[in-house]
Design a protein around this motif. Structure first.
Motif, PDB file in Angstrom:
ATOM      1  N   SER A 291      32.214   4.788   4.048  1.00  0.00           N
ATOM      2  CA  SER A 291      32.728   3.869   3.020  1.00  0.00           C
ATOM      3  C   SER A 291      33.745   2.901   3.593  1.00  0.00           C
ATOM      4  O   SER A 291      33.977   1.830   3.043  1.00  0.00           O
TER       5      SER A 291
ATOM      6  N   ARG B 168      32.947  10.605  -0.289  1.00  0.00           N
ATOM      7  CA  ARG B 168      33.348  11.096  -1.608  1.00  0.00           C
ATOM      8  C   ARG B 168      33.285   9.989  -2.655  1.00  0.00           C
ATOM      9  O   ARG B 168      32.880  10.206  -3.792  1.00  0.00           O
TER      10      ARG B 168
ATOM     11  N   ASN C 264      30.548  11.630  10.728  1.00  0.00           N
ATOM     12  CA  ASN C 264      31.753  10.847  11.027  1.00  0.00           C
ATOM     13  C   ASN C 264      32.906  11.124  10.071  1.00  0.00           C
ATOM     14  O   ASN C 264      34.060  10.874  10.403  1.00  0.00           O
TER      15      ASN C 264
ATOM     16  N   TYR D 109      43.824  19.156  13.225  1.00  0.00           N
ATOM     17  CA  TYR D 109      42.888  18.062  13.535  1.00  0.00           C
ATOM     18  C   TYR D 109      42.309  18.233  14.943  1.00  0.00           C
ATOM     19  O   TYR D 109      41.094  18.137  15.148  1.00  0.00           O
TER      20      TYR D 109
ATOM     21  N   THR E 282      42.123   1.498  11.918  1.00  0.00           N
ATOM     22  CA  THR E 282      41.545   1.822  10.597  1.00  0.00           C
ATOM     23  C   THR E 282      42.669   2.324   9.693  1.00  0.00           C
ATOM     24  O   THR E 282      43.811   2.458  10.131  1.00  0.00           O
TER      25      THR E 282
HETATM   26  P1  NAP Z   1      39.148   6.487   7.542  1.00  0.00           P
HETATM   27  O1  NAP Z   1      39.290   5.013   7.594  1.00  0.00           O
HETATM   28  O2  NAP Z   1      40.200   7.316   6.918  1.00  0.00           O
HETATM   29  O3  NAP Z   1      37.721   6.840   6.893  1.00  0.00           O
HETATM   30  C1  NAP Z   1      37.345   8.183   6.696  1.00  0.00           C
HETATM   31  C2  NAP Z   1      35.979   8.210   6.054  1.00  0.00           C
HETATM   32  O4  NAP Z   1      35.621   9.578   5.828  1.00  0.00           O
HETATM   33  C3  NAP Z   1      35.954   7.508   4.720  1.00  0.00           C
HETATM   34  O5  NAP Z   1      34.718   6.874   4.567  1.00  0.00           O
HETATM   35  C4  NAP Z   1      36.086   8.647   3.723  1.00  0.00           C
HETATM   36  O6  NAP Z   1      35.480   8.270   2.509  1.00  0.00           O
HETATM   37  C5  NAP Z   1      35.294   9.746   4.441  1.00  0.00           C
HETATM   38  N1  NAP Z   1      35.640  11.113   4.051  1.00  0.00           N
HETATM   39  C6  NAP Z   1      36.822  11.750   4.155  1.00  0.00           C
HETATM   40  N2  NAP Z   1      36.735  13.006   3.702  1.00  0.00           N
HETATM   41  C7  NAP Z   1      35.453  13.175   3.298  1.00  0.00           C
HETATM   42  C8  NAP Z   1      34.717  14.260   2.751  1.00  0.00           C
HETATM   43  N3  NAP Z   1      35.292  15.459   2.511  1.00  0.00           N
HETATM   44  N4  NAP Z   1      33.418  14.065   2.447  1.00  0.00           N
HETATM   45  C9  NAP Z   1      32.818  12.889   2.679  1.00  0.00           C
HETATM   46  N5  NAP Z   1      33.439  11.829   3.222  1.00  0.00           N
HETATM   47  C10 NAP Z   1      34.750  11.973   3.522  1.00  0.00           C
HETATM   48  O7  NAP Z   1      38.980   7.092   9.013  1.00  0.00           O
HETATM   49  P2  NAP Z   1      38.402   6.454  10.361  1.00  0.00           P
HETATM   50  O8  NAP Z   1      39.549   6.058  11.190  1.00  0.00           O
HETATM   51  O9  NAP Z   1      37.301   5.483  10.079  1.00  0.00           O
HETATM   52  O10 NAP Z   1      37.797   7.776  11.030  1.00  0.00           O
HETATM   53  C11 NAP Z   1      36.424   8.075  11.036  1.00  0.00           C
HETATM   54  C12 NAP Z   1      36.189   9.239  11.998  1.00  0.00           C
HETATM   55  O11 NAP Z   1      36.661   8.878  13.289  1.00  0.00           O
HETATM   56  C13 NAP Z   1      36.949  10.500  11.601  1.00  0.00           C
HETATM   57  O12 NAP Z   1      36.182  11.633  11.895  1.00  0.00           O
HETATM   58  C14 NAP Z   1      38.158  10.460  12.503  1.00  0.00           C
HETATM   59  O13 NAP Z   1      38.687  11.734  12.739  1.00  0.00           O
HETATM   60  C15 NAP Z   1      37.570   9.850  13.759  1.00  0.00           C
HETATM   61  N6  NAP Z   1      38.555   9.211  14.629  1.00  0.00           N
HETATM   62  C16 NAP Z   1      39.341   8.185  14.205  1.00  0.00           C
HETATM   63  C17 NAP Z   1      40.243   7.605  15.076  1.00  0.00           C
HETATM   64  C18 NAP Z   1      41.131   6.473  14.675  1.00  0.00           C
HETATM   65  O14 NAP Z   1      42.005   6.101  15.489  1.00  0.00           O
HETATM   66  N7  NAP Z   1      40.988   5.878  13.523  1.00  0.00           N
HETATM   67  C19 NAP Z   1      40.344   8.085  16.385  1.00  0.00           C
HETATM   68  C20 NAP Z   1      39.535   9.137  16.787  1.00  0.00           C
HETATM   69  C21 NAP Z   1      38.626   9.682  15.905  1.00  0.00           C
HETATM   70  P3  NAP Z   1      35.936   8.803   1.066  1.00  0.00           P
HETATM   71  O15 NAP Z   1      37.449   8.737   1.036  1.00  0.00           O
HETATM   72  O16 NAP Z   1      35.244   7.889   0.130  1.00  0.00           O
HETATM   73  O17 NAP Z   1      35.425  10.196   1.012  1.00  0.00           O
END
Ligand code: NAP
Length: 234
Positions: free
Chosen positions: A11, A34, A75, A140, A175
């Protein structure tokens, strides 16, 4: 129509960029989160990856619309950062259940269709902190480290059936998740990143689409860092 792709957590942020990248390639994309929100052109499905029934229903909806899912990207992820002594059982369980349990539910359901199709690409979105650790992120980091063992076990279990499983391990990406960090912590992080900046979500999505491409057909059980050099290959 191209392949049937399912991306969780699409999303916003990295997952949204991943969904958009597959759409650009001409694939049929379902996005499970979600909120059920999705980029234009993708099928948005409300799904909490910590619930088995939601994940199974999301696959059923995606497959009814687009056919058997042959590319699955786990993801969806959350953080609940706090120091070890203050971390509650609930903080630990909630993060593990979404990040690691969610990926397990996605991979298990995806494998059903992929085994029948005799092909499939499973991509788990990990993190540099899964291998490097990070203060305040015991829950985490444990969840992300767990994805490595999970992907490698899937790679061994399903490799002979034409299914690959890999982890993409981003460093710091611009993000909403990282927007929560304070300026001081951001400066500290950037000081350790040879490229001296955060990644864009598109720099992560490009690696995910590559792992799902023909060109990556012989890559499985790998952890591919997209971290500006922070982990130096780990
Ligand atoms: P984000 O902007 O917070 O987005 C998280 C996404 O996960 C949203 O689409 C959210 O949608 C969804 N989500 C959360 N809990 C959920 C659940 N229980 N069921 C279904 N969907 C769920 O995070 P992001 O930075 O894009 O991160 C995406 C992935 O990359 C994550 O796994 C994160 O750990 C990993 N990551 C991020 C970074 C970074 O620096 N940003 C670095 C390393 C790894 P809803 O709220 O609509 O559910």
């Amino acid at each position: 129509m191209g392949r049937s792709v399912l991306v969780t957590g699409g999303s916003r942020g990295i997952g949204r960029a991943i969904a958009e990248a597959f759409l650009e390639l001409g694939d049929a994309v379902a996005v499970a989160s979600r909120s059920g929100e999705a980029p234009p052109g993708a099928l948005g499905i409300a799904c909490d990856t910590s619930l088995t029934a939601d994940v199974d229903a999301a696959f059923a909806t995606a497959e009814e619309a687009h056919g058997p899912v042959t590319v699955a990207v786990a993801n969806a992820g959350v953080t609940r950062d706090t120091l070890l002594l203050r971390m509650s059982d609930e903080d630990f369980a909630a993060v593990l259940d979404t990040n690691l349990g969610g990926a397990f539910r996605v991979a298990r359901r995806a494998a059903k269709s992929m085994l029948r199709a005799k092909q499939g690409r499973i991509v788990l979105v990990g993190s540099v902190v899964g291998l490097m650790g990070s203060p305040g992120q015991v829950n985490y980091a444990a969840s992300k480290a767990g994805l490595v063992g999970m992907a490698r076990s899937i790679a061994r279990e399903l490799g002979s059936r034409g299914i690959t499983a890999n982890v993409v391990a981003p460093g710091f990406v611009d993000t909403e998740m990282t927007a929560e960090l304070g300026e001081e912590r951001k400066a500290e992080i950037l000081a350790g990143v040879p490229l001296g900046r955060y990644a864009t979500p598109q720099e992560v999505s490009g690696v995910v689409t590559w792992l799902a491409s023909e060109a990556a057909g012989y890559v499985t059980g790998a952890v591919i860092p997209v971290d500006g050099g922070l982990g130096m290959g780990h």
